[in-house]
Design a protein around this motif. Structure first.
Motif, PDB file in Angstrom:
ATOM      1  N   VAL A  69      11.385  47.487  13.328  1.00 40.02           N
ATOM      2  CA  VAL A  69      10.614  48.725  13.384  1.00 40.02           C
ATOM      3  C   VAL A  69       9.767  49.061  11.541  1.00 40.02           C
ATOM      4  N   ASP A  70      11.422  48.911  10.700  1.00 42.32           N
ATOM      5  CA  ASP A  70      11.617  48.964   9.696  1.00 42.32           C
ATOM      6  C   ASP A  70      11.114  47.770   9.582  1.00 42.32           C
ATOM      7  N   ALA A  71      10.847  46.751   9.564  1.00 43.59           N
ATOM      8  CA  ALA A  71      10.103  46.073   8.804  1.00 43.59           C
ATOM      9  C   ALA A  71       8.698  45.780   9.193  1.00 43.59           C
ATOM     10  N   ILE A  72       8.072  46.446  10.481  1.00 46.87           N
ATOM     11  CA  ILE A  72       6.794  46.237  10.740  1.00 46.87           C
ATOM     12  C   ILE A  72       6.451  48.128   9.426  1.00 46.87           C
ATOM     13  N   HIS A  73       6.983  48.794   9.590  1.00 46.17           N
ATOM     14  CA  HIS A  73       6.468  49.668   8.666  1.00 46.17           C
ATOM     15  C   HIS A  73       6.141  49.249   6.719  1.00 46.17           C
ATOM     16  N   GLU A 115      -1.939  48.885   9.109  1.00 45.88           N
ATOM     17  CA  GLU A 115      -2.785  49.025  10.735  1.00 45.88           C
ATOM     18  C   GLU A 115      -1.520  49.957  12.065  1.00 45.88           C
ATOM     19  N   ASP A 116      -2.657  49.733  13.261  1.00 47.19           N
ATOM     20  CA  ASP A 116      -2.081  50.410  14.501  1.00 47.19           C
ATOM     21  C   ASP A 116      -1.076  49.014  14.988  1.00 47.19           C
ATOM     22  N   SER A 117      -0.113  49.469  15.527  1.00 46.64           N
ATOM     23  CA  SER A 117       0.945  48.628  15.688  1.00 46.64           C
ATOM     24  C   SER A 117       1.063  49.517  17.091  1.00 46.64           C
ATOM     25  N   LEU A 118       2.810  48.563  18.100  1.00 43.40           N
ATOM     26  CA  LEU A 118       3.148  48.375  18.655  1.00 43.40           C
ATOM     27  C   LEU A 118       3.784  47.816  19.272  1.00 43.40           C
ATOM     28  N   ILE A 119       5.079  46.950  19.778  1.00 39.62           N
ATOM     29  CA  ILE A 119       5.971  46.060  20.551  1.00 39.62           C
ATOM     30  C   ILE A 119       5.549  46.364  21.874  1.00 39.62           C
ATOM     31  N   PHE A 120       5.676  45.494  22.114  1.00 37.31           N
ATOM     32  CA  PHE A 120       5.422  45.399  24.017  1.00 37.31           C
ATOM     33  C   PHE A 120       6.205  44.517  24.672  1.00 37.31           C
ATOM     34  N   GLN A 161       0.276  38.694   8.384  1.00 34.94           N
ATOM     35  CA  GLN A 161       1.266  38.223   9.862  1.00 34.94           C
ATOM     36  C   GLN A 161       1.700  37.790   9.054  1.00 34.94           C
ATOM     37  N   SER A 162       1.821  36.609   8.367  1.00 35.02           N
ATOM     38  CA  SER A 162       2.373  35.528   7.993  1.00 35.02           C
ATOM     39  C   SER A 162       3.757  36.441   7.078  1.00 35.02           C
ATOM     40  N   ALA A 163       3.741  36.860   6.282  1.00 33.70           N
ATOM     41  CA  ALA A 163       4.565  38.219   5.475  1.00 33.70           C
ATOM     42  C   ALA A 163       5.324  39.241   6.698  1.00 33.70           C
ATOM     43  N   LEU A 164       4.944  39.094   8.086  1.00 29.36           N
ATOM     44  CA  LEU A 164       5.654  40.225   8.569  1.00 29.36           C
ATOM     45  C   LEU A 164       6.633  39.255   9.373  1.00 29.36           C
ATOM     46  N   GLN A 165       6.297  37.882   9.469  1.00 34.61           N
ATOM     47  CA  GLN A 165       6.895  36.393  10.566  1.00 34.61           C
ATOM     48  C   GLN A 165       7.938  36.239   9.711  1.00 34.61           C
ATOM     49  N   ASP A 166       7.585  35.991   7.842  1.00 39.14           N
ATOM     50  CA  ASP A 166       9.019  35.933   7.681  1.00 39.14           C
ATOM     51  C   ASP A 166       9.947  36.386   7.637  1.00 39.14           C
ATOM     52  N   LEU A 186       5.390  52.785  21.122  1.00 38.51           N
ATOM     53  CA  LEU A 186       4.041  52.996  19.648  1.00 38.51           C
ATOM     54  C   LEU A 186       5.032  52.835  18.553  1.00 38.51           C
ATOM     55  N   ILE A 187       5.327  52.143  17.447  1.00 40.67           N
ATOM     56  CA  ILE A 187       5.016  51.942  15.850  1.00 40.67           C
ATOM     57  C   ILE A 187       4.750  52.979  14.820  1.00 40.67           C
ATOM     58  N   GLN A 188       3.002  52.221  14.747  1.00 44.34           N
ATOM     59  CA  GLN A 188       1.824  53.677  14.092  1.00 44.34           C
ATOM     60  C   GLN A 188       0.461  53.605  14.542  1.00 44.34           C
ATOM     61  N   GLY A 189      -0.308  55.106  14.996  1.00 48.82           N
ATOM     62  CA  GLY A 189      -1.356  55.156  14.942  1.00 48.82           C
ATOM     63  C   GLY A 189      -0.945  55.857  17.238  1.00 48.82           C
ATOM     64  N   THR A 190      -0.087  55.958  17.140  1.00 43.92           N
ATOM     65  CA  THR A 190       0.482  56.415  18.178  1.00 43.92           C
ATOM     66  C   THR A 190      -0.975  57.564  19.112  1.00 43.92           C
ATOM     67  N   GLU A 191      -1.616  58.815  18.486  1.00 39.66           N
ATOM     68  CA  GLU A 191      -2.234  59.350  18.980  1.00 39.66           C
ATOM     69  C   GLU A 191      -3.690  58.460  19.923  1.00 39.66           C
ATOM     70  N   ARG A 192      -4.256  56.660  18.658  1.00 34.45           N
ATOM     71  CA  ARG A 192      -4.888  56.613  18.994  1.00 34.45           C
ATOM     72  C   ARG A 192      -4.742  55.916  20.522  1.00 34.45           C
TER      73      ARG A 192
END
Length: 224
Positions: A123-127, A132-137, A160-165, A199-205
């Protein structure tokens, strides 16, 4: 056209004022009390029994019963009886419910982060790499240590490549679905996202989309 928008905005404000003036005069619930809403998050619209809620939270019946009573006093839950059983249901008409469900989502995430240092690092890496609004499922939202993949949904055009790395060290495949909006998600994928998510970011949405599906378009395509 401007007049129509103005009138709609005025009508929305009037409706909200009317709802707020009819709220029960009950003390505001503490943050922990909103944890009682966590079992309702993966099953919008369902009625749940006290035993189911207690089991999902890992809390004794008296504690959960107190939390539910407080939320009922706030107008956030409705109660009915089936035989000797008390069933509870989220009141989606309450003007407080969106924020209350958002708090419950955050509490669910915090609980998982406390349980899993691995998830906390992901989650820290995602932040760090996603604005953008994001979630893990999927399985990663349930038990990331046992999961083979880390399934993520991102609303936008994140790199996406930066996050995957950044997640390569986990030795798990980062499976990222990126769409322009929730209206692009198929009903089948939507059901899966609701059933298992963090929910990681964009919780209300996301909360608005999961509990009020007509709030963000209907041009579904991804995940069919």
């Amino acid at each position: 056209m401007r007049t129509k928008k103005h009138n709609n905005h005025k009508q929305f404000n009037n409706n909200m004022v009317n709802k707020l003036t009819t709220l029960p005069k009950a003390p505001v619930a503490g943050a922990t009390t909103y944890a009682a809403l966590i079992p309702f998050l993966p099953c919008p619209g369902e009625w749940l029994h006290l035993a189911d809620i207690s089991r999902a939270l890992g809390q004794p019946h008296p504690t959960v019963r107190l939390w539910l009573a407080r939320l009922e006093m706030q107008g956030l839950l409705q109660k009915t009886h089936k035989g000797r059983m008390s069933l509870f249901h989220v009141n989606l008409q309450s003007p407080l419910v969106l924020d209350a469900l958002a708090i419950a989502e955050k509490l669910a995430l915090i609980r998982k982060l406390r349980e899993s240092p691995l998830l906390a690092a992901v989650v820290d890496a995602i932040h760090a790499h996603v604005q953008e609004d994001s979630l893990i499922f999927g399985s990663a939202a349930e038990d990331i240590k046992k999961a083979g993949d880390i399934d993520m949904l991102i609303l936008g055009s994140a790199k996406q490549s930066a996050l995957q790395d950044a997640l390569a060290w986990t030795k798990k495949r980062a499976h990222i679905i990126a769409v322009s909006g929730t209206g692009k998600i198929s009903p089948g994928l939507r059901a899966e996202l609701i059933r298992t998510h963090l929910l990681i970011q964009g919780t209300e949405r996301f909360v608005r989309w999961m509990h009020w599906p007509a709030s963000d378009g209907a041009n579904n395509s991804v995940g069919e």
